[in-house]
Scaffold this motif. Sequence first.
Motif, PDB file in Angstrom:
ATOM      1  N   PRO A 238       0.831  -1.202   0.000  1.00 32.22           N
ATOM      2  CA  PRO A 238       0.000   0.000   0.000  1.00 32.22           C
ATOM      3  C   PRO A 238       0.867   1.254   0.000  1.00 32.22           C
ATOM      4  O   PRO A 238       2.062   1.217   0.326  1.00 32.22           O
ATOM      5  N   GLY A 239       0.255   2.371  -0.363  1.00 32.49           N
ATOM      6  CA  GLY A 239       0.988   3.629  -0.357  1.00 32.49           C
ATOM      7  C   GLY A 239       0.062   4.809  -0.520  1.00 32.49           C
ATOM      8  O   GLY A 239      -1.160   4.697  -0.345  1.00 32.49           O
ATOM      9  N   GLU A 240       0.640   5.936  -0.907  1.00 34.34           N
ATOM     10  CA  GLU A 240      -0.117   7.181  -0.990  1.00 34.34           C
ATOM     11  C   GLU A 240      -0.515   7.519  -2.424  1.00 34.34           C
ATOM     12  O   GLU A 240       0.213   7.228  -3.369  1.00 34.34           O
ATOM     13  N   ILE A 241      -1.671   8.155  -2.550  1.00 35.15           N
ATOM     14  CA  ILE A 241      -2.068   8.790  -3.801  1.00 35.15           C
ATOM     15  C   ILE A 241      -1.708  10.260  -3.657  1.00 35.15           C
ATOM     16  O   ILE A 241      -2.223  10.956  -2.769  1.00 35.15           O
ATOM     17  N   VAL A 242      -0.799  10.721  -4.524  1.00 36.70           N
ATOM     18  CA  VAL A 242      -0.219  12.054  -4.369  1.00 36.70           C
ATOM     19  C   VAL A 242      -0.492  12.894  -5.618  1.00 36.70           C
ATOM     20  O   VAL A 242      -0.241  12.457  -6.742  1.00 36.70           O
ATOM     21  N   HIS A 243      -1.006  14.123  -5.396  1.00 40.37           N
ATOM     22  CA  HIS A 243      -1.195  15.056  -6.505  1.00 40.37           C
ATOM     23  C   HIS A 243       0.167  15.554  -6.973  1.00 40.37           C
ATOM     24  O   HIS A 243       1.133  15.567  -6.204  1.00 40.37           O
ATOM     25  N   ILE A 244       0.273  15.948  -8.247  1.00 40.08           N
ATOM     26  CA  ILE A 244       1.560  16.418  -8.761  1.00 40.08           C
ATOM     27  C   ILE A 244       2.063  17.656  -8.029  1.00 40.08           C
ATOM     28  O   ILE A 244       3.256  17.980  -8.108  1.00 40.08           O
ATOM     29  N   ASP A 245       1.172  18.351  -7.301  1.00 33.01           N
ATOM     30  CA  ASP A 245       1.626  19.504  -6.514  1.00 33.01           C
ATOM     31  C   ASP A 245       2.150  19.103  -5.140  1.00 33.01           C
ATOM     32  O   ASP A 245       2.526  19.954  -4.331  1.00 33.01           O
ATOM     33  N   GLY A 246       2.180  17.783  -4.869  1.00 38.41           N
ATOM     34  CA  GLY A 246       2.716  17.293  -3.610  1.00 38.41           C
ATOM     35  C   GLY A 246       1.687  16.982  -2.546  1.00 38.41           C
ATOM     36  O   GLY A 246       2.016  16.401  -1.501  1.00 38.41           O
ATOM     37  N   THR A 247       0.429  17.326  -2.774  1.00 37.49           N
ATOM     38  CA  THR A 247      -0.626  17.075  -1.796  1.00 37.49           C
ATOM     39  C   THR A 247      -0.993  15.601  -1.748  1.00 37.49           C
ATOM     40  O   THR A 247      -1.243  14.985  -2.793  1.00 37.49           O
ATOM     41  N   VAL A 248      -1.022  15.032  -0.552  1.00 38.81           N
ATOM     42  CA  VAL A 248      -1.453  13.648  -0.384  1.00 38.81           C
ATOM     43  C   VAL A 248      -2.977  13.622  -0.363  1.00 38.81           C
ATOM     44  O   VAL A 248      -3.612  14.248   0.498  1.00 38.81           O
ATOM     45  N   LEU A 249      -3.563  12.874  -1.311  1.00 36.06           N
ATOM     46  CA  LEU A 249      -5.017  12.858  -1.459  1.00 36.06           C
ATOM     47  C   LEU A 249      -5.671  11.619  -0.893  1.00 36.06           C
ATOM     48  O   LEU A 249      -6.889  11.595  -0.683  1.00 36.06           O
ATOM     49  N   GLY A 250      -4.902  10.576  -0.669  1.00 32.86           N
ATOM     50  CA  GLY A 250      -5.506   9.345  -0.175  1.00 32.86           C
ATOM     51  C   GLY A 250      -4.508   8.208  -0.138  1.00 32.86           C
ATOM     52  O   GLY A 250      -3.284   8.420  -0.232  1.00 32.86           O
ATOM     53  N   ARG A 251      -5.048   7.008   0.005  1.00 29.81           N
ATOM     54  CA  ARG A 251      -4.229   5.792   0.087  1.00 29.81           C
ATOM     55  C   ARG A 251      -4.656   4.813  -1.003  1.00 29.81           C
ATOM     56  O   ARG A 251      -5.773   4.871  -1.513  1.00 29.81           O
ATOM     57  N   HIS A 252      -3.740   3.937  -1.338  1.00 26.68           N
ATOM     58  CA  HIS A 252      -4.056   2.875  -2.303  1.00 26.68           C
ATOM     59  C   HIS A 252      -3.524   1.554  -1.767  1.00 26.68           C
ATOM     60  O   HIS A 252      -2.702   1.520  -0.831  1.00 26.68           O
ATOM     61  N   MET A 253      -3.954   0.442  -2.388  1.00 30.26           N
ATOM     62  CA  MET A 253      -3.565  -0.892  -1.929  1.00 30.26           C
ATOM     63  C   MET A 253      -2.441  -1.507  -2.758  1.00 30.26           C
ATOM     64  O   MET A 253      -2.111  -2.669  -2.598  1.00 30.26           O
ATOM     65  N   GLY A 254      -1.845  -0.722  -3.653  1.00 31.40           N
ATOM     66  CA  GLY A 254      -0.740  -1.233  -4.469  1.00 31.40           C
ATOM     67  C   GLY A 254      -0.767  -0.645  -5.861  1.00 31.40           C
ATOM     68  O   GLY A 254      -1.848  -0.503  -6.456  1.00 31.40           O
ATOM     69  N   VAL A 255       0.406  -0.292  -6.400  1.00 26.48           N
ATOM     70  CA  VAL A 255       0.468   0.339  -7.719  1.00 26.48           C
ATOM     71  C   VAL A 255       0.003  -0.603  -8.824  1.00 26.48           C
ATOM     72  O   VAL A 255      -0.357  -0.145  -9.924  1.00 26.48           O
ATOM     73  N   ILE A 256      -0.033  -1.913  -8.551  1.00 26.70           N
ATOM     74  CA  ILE A 256      -0.469  -2.857  -9.578  1.00 26.70           C
ATOM     75  C   ILE A 256      -1.938  -2.684  -9.935  1.00 26.70           C
ATOM     76  O   ILE A 256      -2.397  -3.216 -10.952  1.00 26.70           O
ATOM     77  N   HIS A 257      -2.684  -1.942  -9.136  1.00 27.15           N
ATOM     78  CA  HIS A 257      -4.102  -1.723  -9.403  1.00 27.15           C
ATOM     79  C   HIS A 257      -4.351  -0.521 -10.302  1.00 27.15           C
ATOM     80  O   HIS A 257      -5.506  -0.185 -10.579  1.00 27.15           O
ATOM     81  N   TYR A 258      -3.278   0.140 -10.772  1.00 24.41           N
ATOM     82  CA  TYR A 258      -3.432   1.392 -11.520  1.00 24.41           C
ATOM     83  C   TYR A 258      -2.594   1.381 -12.793  1.00 24.41           C
ATOM     84  O   TYR A 258      -1.555   0.710 -12.863  1.00 24.41           O
TER      85      TYR A 258
END
Length: 387
Positions: A238-258
């Motif tokens: 798992p990790g963070e969903i991050v906007h290109i401006d650096g803002t953390v918007l949420g969490r994810h369960m793995g980059v393989i899902h995107y």
Amino acid sequence: MSDTPLTDRIAAELDLGVPKGARVVVAMSGGVDSSVTAALVHRAGYDAVGITLQLYDHGAAIQKKGACCAGQDIHDARRVSEALGIPHYVLDYEDRFGEQVMEEFADTYLAGATPIPCVRCNERVKFKDLLETARDLGAFAMATGHYIRRTDDEDGLALRRAADAGKDQSYFLFSTTKEQLGFLRFPLGDLPKSVTRELATELGLVVADKPDSQDICFVPEGKYASVVERLRPGASRPGEIVHIDGTVLGRHMGVIHYTVGQRRGLDIGGLAEPIYVVRLDADKAQVIVGPKTALDVAGVTLDEVNWLGDDSAADIPVRVKVRSTRPPEPATVRIEGRRATVTFDEPQEGVAPGQACVFYAVDETDDRVLGGGWIRQTVRVPLAEVS
């Protein structure tokens, strides 16, 4: 109107460039295209030998529908061969397919890239190992049911787009080398898919109404993440969903899902504008997102380049595809050995590492395929230029 059956008329015009009666191995996946290919090669007077590859788990294969090289497909290929009266063999390539295609598929997704295993299968299994097996069997050529054309004239061997633009498979065959092209034949390259279906019906083949395969053969229902998790248990984190401006918007369960360009499934609300997956950082376990304009790419760097053109010494104007479903777009390529740099005339959207960039002749009336390579890095357009 001629009373001669359509199959016989087309077969009579089929010239594979080898003596009539010579052995020609036909790669048979169990679908309508390869079945009609076998029928045409046989009717044209060649010694057709059908070969089908068992590529992945036998138990899962029997249950899998809508994909090539599954248990039912092997059975269908055998039935077609029996109806045509040609020999048919099934070769167990499961180990080499797992090592050379499936393992890389999993590792590529875990690295944050988007793989195309069908290209690797053609490159490493069908057009390499199977081609060598065909030679060992004394074949003069190997025919497949791909929709692509091969020409051999005063200008030499060339790979060309299929006559049926809607079925053209050149994007998936860009890594075919000139040496392989000398042995390969594509009898369906000049035919529309509708005629292939008509031939199958005329011949009474059991696969005449069989749907085309849609999924990657070892990925049930397009569920890529579940396959990666099975091949690499616990590797995704798992990790963070991050906007290109650096803002953390949420969490994810793995980059393989995107995947790059994805909009749905981000589960982030309250934003003023739609956001898309811009890139994936597997090392940091981050999914980086941004506005649609952030998807624009000015160019790409490639490796494992296969060049089929005449000259690769300088900047070469070409047209390129960065997705199989997109039309070729103007670009310039500079090739240095097995690497290349591609600069697009106009920014391209949603280009993902792991995908292919395929080269075509710059003249739109010229249907030559000039090769291609694997996208390793993208050169992004500064947001200030596209805002």
